[in-house]
Write an enzyme that holds these catalytic residues in place. Sequence first.
Site, short mmCIF file in Angstrom:
data_model
loop_
_atom_site.label_atom_id
_atom_site.label_comp_id
_atom_site.label_asym_id
_atom_site.label_seq_id
_atom_site.Cartn_x
_atom_site.Cartn_y
_atom_site.Cartn_z
N LYS A 39 -13.03 -29.25 -7.63
CA LYS A 39 -12.80 -28.75 -6.27
C LYS A 39 -13.92 -29.26 -5.37
O LYS A 39 -15.08 -29.36 -5.80
CB LYS A 39 -12.80 -27.21 -6.35
N SER A 114 -7.43 -20.82 -2.82
CA SER A 114 -7.93 -21.94 -2.04
C SER A 114 -8.03 -23.22 -2.87
O SER A 114 -8.16 -24.30 -2.30
CB SER A 114 -9.29 -21.59 -1.46
N SER A 139 -8.39 -17.47 -6.12
CA SER A 139 -8.13 -18.89 -5.82
C SER A 139 -7.84 -19.77 -7.01
O SER A 139 -7.60 -20.95 -6.82
CB SER A 139 -9.32 -19.48 -5.09
N1 GLN Z 1 -7.43 -15.69 -0.47
C1 GLN Z 1 -8.72 -15.14 -0.75
C2 GLN Z 1 -9.65 -15.38 0.42
O1 GLN Z 1 -9.27 -16.06 1.34
C3 GLN Z 1 -9.29 -15.70 -2.00
C4 GLN Z 1 -9.84 -17.06 -1.85
C5 GLN Z 1 -10.73 -17.47 -2.97
O2 GLN Z 1 -10.67 -16.92 -4.07
N2 GLN Z 1 -11.59 -18.42 -2.67
O3 GLN Z 1 -10.75 -14.92 0.44
#
Ligand code: GLN
Length: 439
Positions: A39, A114, A139
């Site tokens: 990532k 994400s 995510s």
């Molecule tokens: N959708 C969640 C957020 O926007 C989780 C994102 C993540 O785990 N990075 O915080």
Amino acid sequence: MDFEDDLRAGDDELDYMRSISFRPNDRSGSLEGIPFVVKDAICVEGVETSAGSEILEGYKPVFNAAVVERLESSGAVFHGKTQQDEFGFGSFCTNCAHGTPRNPHDTSRVTGGSSGGAAAVCAATDKDILSIGESTGGSITNPAAYNGVFGLTPTYGRVPRTGLVSYSNSLDKIGVLSSSLELVAQGLEVVSGKDSGDQTSADRQVPEFSRESVPESLTVGVPTQLEQVDLEQPVRNNFEASLSKLENLGHDVERVDIPLLDPDVCVAAYYVMAVSEASTNLARFCGMRYGAEGNPGDHDDFNEYFSHVRGEKLGDEAKRRIILGTYARMAGYRDDFYVRAAKVRRKLIDQVEEAFDRYDLLAAPSMPGVAPTFEEAQDMSASETYAMDALTVGPNLAGVPQLSVPNGEGDGMPTGLQLIGPHWGEKLLIDTARQLGSE
Ligand code: GLN
């Protein structure tokens, strides 16, 4: 066609890679020759690392994240970085500065966020590859389910965060995605374990995740709070089928009440915690130390310069979270928001640990629906989008491991089963998924 050509061809159509850069590696080890991607938020020496944001454009770390170092030491071959929501802020991978990945199962649909690129790249190729993602509130589980691949989010502290661009330090976990469960197990084995660069990484023995053991007569709890979420019909059907499969394997499935897993409570507590920490983490991106720079001489003072650079380079969702997080931490509000969220988390951990006194595993669907189309995602308000995390934020707040296992399809799109283990219980998650796969 070798994997590099495959990657390029797929990326032209689906835009899942932030950058493709093949780095030969002739070391031998358990992952010898296995391609891996990371990532964008994970530092790779000499490779632009922008965490999906314009504000970090041009930032090339002078070191490798601990996980990258470990993978290369065991023979795995770096192939590039995957697209993500800016700093991990999102549930659909549509808040990206450098391109929006499309779902390989249907290009009119999102990949999930994400770590959307991290999951899409696995689904787009038939080669076995290892993809390193990161989860703060879901995510890994979310895009794994939307793309029909395995996604393992470890216990907080299992995998060192050294070299990760932080979103929310007390919640961030680096984990592993792949179409191959065995690669998930092998990859996790390699990246786990204490690193002196991350004081929150745990000094614990790393089990042999790659060695199979067969779980016998488990008691699996289905938290009623998660079952009551508004689920799309295919998700509900596939979840019930997965529970029947577990029963056929000789396990007991029971309903369990974990009051604080209530999505309304968890979504609120999670977003307060996450945005509070994010707002302090992002303060370092001020147009001076890393990445994008402006012309300080054009401004009267530092505050004006700092605001200008951030105004230009940060996306809307990042700005929203900085404002919310700064507010939640302000004197006068802190006790009502940040401190209260921290107390909820503490109590939730107690309740979850108590449940694991009686249950070996917990199970829930990974996401309430299949991947939405870009149009559907765009029509959602910020709070509607946050509500999509109803099933994943609770386990993430509790810091327990989760494994998203592909468990069928609905409308031609994949769905996922989320197995949730006690702290340090990754091995049982992997073994249970193996058993489900052999059914
Ligand atoms: N959708 C969640 C957020 O926007 C989780 C994102 C993540 O785990 N990075 O915080």
